[in-house]
Design a protein around this motif. Structure first.
Motif, PDB file in Angstrom:
ATOM      1  N   LEU A 434       0.825  -1.212   0.000  1.00 46.20           N
ATOM      2  CA  LEU A 434       0.000   0.000   0.000  1.00 46.20           C
ATOM      3  C   LEU A 434       0.858   1.260   0.000  1.00 46.20           C
ATOM      4  O   LEU A 434       0.483   2.287  -0.581  1.00 46.20           O
ATOM      5  CB  LEU A 434      -0.930  -0.002   1.216  1.00 46.20           C
ATOM      6  N   SER A 435       2.030   1.182   0.645  1.00 45.50           N
ATOM      7  CA  SER A 435       2.917   2.346   0.737  1.00 45.50           C
ATOM      8  C   SER A 435       3.465   2.763  -0.622  1.00 45.50           C
ATOM      9  O   SER A 435       3.894   3.916  -0.791  1.00 45.50           O
ATOM     10  CB  SER A 435       4.087   2.035   1.684  1.00 45.50           C
ATOM     11  N   LEU A 436       3.473   1.851  -1.584  1.00 48.96           N
ATOM     12  CA  LEU A 436       3.999   2.164  -2.915  1.00 48.96           C
ATOM     13  C   LEU A 436       3.270   3.321  -3.574  1.00 48.96           C
ATOM     14  O   LEU A 436       3.843   4.023  -4.417  1.00 48.96           O
ATOM     15  CB  LEU A 436       3.892   0.929  -3.820  1.00 48.96           C
ATOM     16  N   PHE A 437       2.017   3.535  -3.219  1.00 49.76           N
ATOM     17  CA  PHE A 437       1.198   4.533  -3.894  1.00 49.76           C
ATOM     18  C   PHE A 437       1.222   5.897  -3.206  1.00 49.76           C
ATOM     19  O   PHE A 437       0.481   6.802  -3.586  1.00 49.76           O
ATOM     20  CB  PHE A 437      -0.240   4.019  -3.995  1.00 49.76           C
ATOM     21  N   PHE A 438       2.079   6.054  -2.189  1.00 46.87           N
ATOM     22  CA  PHE A 438       2.167   7.332  -1.473  1.00 46.87           C
ATOM     23  C   PHE A 438       3.596   7.865  -1.490  1.00 46.87           C
ATOM     24  O   PHE A 438       4.072   8.447  -0.521  1.00 46.87           O
ATOM     25  CB  PHE A 438       1.669   7.162  -0.033  1.00 46.87           C
ATOM     26  N   THR A 439       4.278   7.667  -2.618  1.00 42.86           N
ATOM     27  CA  THR A 439       5.661   8.126  -2.760  1.00 42.86           C
ATOM     28  C   THR A 439       5.827   9.631  -2.562  1.00 42.86           C
ATOM     29  O   THR A 439       6.796  10.069  -1.922  1.00 42.86           O
ATOM     30  CB  THR A 439       6.213   7.720  -4.148  1.00 42.86           C
ATOM     31  N   PRO A 440       4.927  10.504  -3.072  1.00 48.09           N
ATOM     32  CA  PRO A 440       5.104  11.947  -2.842  1.00 48.09           C
ATOM     33  C   PRO A 440       5.173  12.316  -1.361  1.00 48.09           C
ATOM     34  O   PRO A 440       5.920  13.231  -0.984  1.00 48.09           O
ATOM     35  CB  PRO A 440       3.857  12.554  -3.508  1.00 48.09           C
ATOM     36  N   LEU A 441       4.417  11.640  -0.534  1.00 47.45           N
ATOM     37  CA  LEU A 441       4.444  11.929   0.904  1.00 47.45           C
ATOM     38  C   LEU A 441       5.732  11.415   1.535  1.00 47.45           C
ATOM     39  O   LEU A 441       6.360  12.097   2.349  1.00 47.45           O
ATOM     40  CB  LEU A 441       3.235  11.297   1.602  1.00 47.45           C
TER      41      LEU A 441
END
Length: 544
Positions: A434-441
């Protein structure tokens, strides 16, 4: 610790007030999954656990180790990755960039490092996700894996150096990691891991963990890499800093010592994390990092990570995407075997291999003991495959561009929550996915938010010093040399070599004394044999 029945435990004591209907639903779900193919595969009933308990255990472990996503990316990005002098922006009054442009503020090079950090965030997540999933499915153990703390700092600051100022390139360092992973895999497959681990003297082995902890904490206290409390000094080498203004080239304090806004913000997050750990709140490091990061995202402040500059504007616009899947561009498959004729490469290989063997062995046995997995012979189910998975994960990590992957001691959080099977590790892997999709953060976390966590990791790694026999000088001196040399020379390898060298030197007296005693014993045996032969000859003569 896992002895209650699944129906009674639910999601924990705090949820006992839930309605009876919810409890019935929960029990039916647990019962259905336990009897399904998935439940039988993970041996839920055999290990007296259930789906909801494994889910909670995986959540607890992920919260305690998720800090590695940004911490590891930040540390390895300090090496500059694949960024070169060619990426530097050429000043208007020059025809080419100067060789030291990588060590000074430079828009082009900083942009390259920023992209590299985004790649490393994804690489860290992928290596942790693959390693944890494999540990759960193959070894059926509730353990989380990710790039290890210590080896990542060694790769970034000792091998490659800050922004490529070290002795070998980033690509060659990854080749070292690859070979180390293959060697560890061969050692694990042949079953000689324990014998190699015992070659290092016990005091040096114990001091390595504490020395690496001091090294990591030292990194977390520095300017640009941490909270900024420690800075360079031309007279004393290092001094107290946390300055409001620093020289962009030398990093020396220009004015306002102990008046850095980012330092005091970091201290607030540090205390918040410490209080959370004191109260045993799961995910305390994440809460501390999140607090500092959220405050640092406010533009127009003295502690913002997004100043009113072209680079600040670019990074801020990327943050506003929030959700974005970043594709690795610069760190995947860049392994290079050039410059393997240097002695530094082979020293690095031996150092990483030994640290990996010792750390993995110690961590796995500690987790097995906490979980009650050890049998009378000191082994546990899935042990062989656990080492295979750990070594294979390092090989995968090198291909992605990160340091050796290791089993995390934070897995104890999930074990204490009742995790007993590989389903816990699969849950951990799902959270990393799931963390893969929040790279900008994740790429917008400032170094002063990472620094406090590095210091706390150092604190946790110091606990091994209690096992050192400080009353015995032969053990105390090598241990102290190992611990002190690592941070003071900025080299983990130097600490290990120094500790072993001192231990051998202090052992020479005992070795020589033992050799002399052995020689005397052999001489007496020879004399005794000669006397027996002489007596026998004399007896034969008398008889004749």
């Amino acid at each position: 610790m896992g002895g209650e029945t699944c129906g009674e435990m639910g999601f924990g004591a705090s949820l006992k007030k839930l309605s009876n209907s919810w409890k019935k639903i929960e029990m039916s779900v647990n019962d259905a999954i336990s009897k399904s193919k998935v439940g039988k595969f993970f041996k839920l009933e055999a290990r007296k656990t259930c789906f909801t308990r494994e889910l909670r255990a995986g959540t607890a472990t992920f919260l305690t180790m998720a800090y590695i996503i940004t911490v590891n990316a930040t540390i390895i990005a300090d090496s500059g990755g694949t960024c070169l002098m060619a990426d530097c922006t050429v000043p208007a009054n020059q025809t080419a960039a100067s060789p030291d442009c990588m060590l000074k503020p430079n828009l082009g090079y900083d942009n390259c490092v920023s992209k590299t950090k985004s790649d490393l965030v994804v690489a860290t997540i992928l290596s942790a996700m693959i390693g944890s999933f494999a540990m759960g499915v193959l070894a059926n153990l509730p353990l989380g894996l990710a790039p290890g703390m210590g080896p990542n700092a060694y790769l970034a600051y000792n091998l490659v150096g800050f922004h490529g100022s070290g002795s070998i390139s980033y690509q060659t360092a990854l080749a070292v990691v690859l070979i180390e992973g293959c060697a560890f895999l061969a050692i694990s497959t042949l079953g000689v891991r324990a014998k190699i681990a015992r070659l290092m003297p016990k005091p040096v082995r114990l001091a390595c963990g504490a020395g690496i902890g001091l090294f990591i904490a030292f990194v977390g206290l520095q300017i640009h890499q941490g909270v900024g409390l420690i800075g360079p000094d031309p007279t004393t080498l290092v001094t107290i800093s946390a300055c409001a203004k620093t020289d962009p080239i030398s990093n020396t304090c220009v004015g306002g010592k102990m008046r850095s806004p980012t330092f005091w913000l970091a201290m607030m997050g540090f205390l918040m994390t410490c209080y959370g750990l004191m109260k045993e709140i799961k995910g305390s490091m994440i809460y501390g990092i999140s607090f500092i990061t959220l405050v640092s995202w406010i533009r127009g402040t003295s502690f913002t990570i997004f100043p009113k500059t072209p680079l600040g504007d670019t990074n801020y616009n990327y943050l506003k995407k929030v959700v974005d899947f970043h594709k690795i561009e610069s760190t995947f498959g860049v392994i290079s075997f050039s410059h393997f004729n240097r002695s530094e490469v082979w020293i690095a290989l031996v150092t990483l291999l030994y640290v990996d063997v010792l750390a993995t062995t110690g961590t796995l046995y500690t987790m097995a003991e906490i979980g009650g997995f050890l049998d009378d012979k000191g082994s546990f189910e899935g042990e062989y495959l656990a080492y295979i998975v750990d070594a294979s994960s390092t090989i995968v990590g090198s291909a992605l561009g990160v340091s050796p992957v290791a089993t995390y001691v934070e897995s104890s959080a999930g074990i204490k929550e009742g995790g007993r099977t590989g389903l816990t590790a699969v849950v951990i892997a799902f959270y990393f996915f799931l963390s893969l999709f929040f790279t900008p953060l994740l790429t917008s976390v400032p170094p002063w938010a990472i620094g406090p966590s590095l210091v706390i990791v150092g604190v946790m790694m110091m606990k091994v010093v209690k096992d050192i026999n400080w009353e015995n000088i032969k053990e105390a001196v090598p241990a102290f040399v190992t611990m002190s040399i690592m941070p003071l020379t900025y080299s983990i390898a130097n600490g290990i070599i120094g500790g072993i060298g001192v231990y051998i030197a202090l052992s020479l007296y005992d070795l020589m004394l033992g050799f002399i005693k052995w020689m005397n014993k052999m001489r007496k045996m020879v004399i005794k044999e000669q006397n027996q032969v002489s007596n026998g000859v004399e007896s034969m003569v008398e008889i004749i």
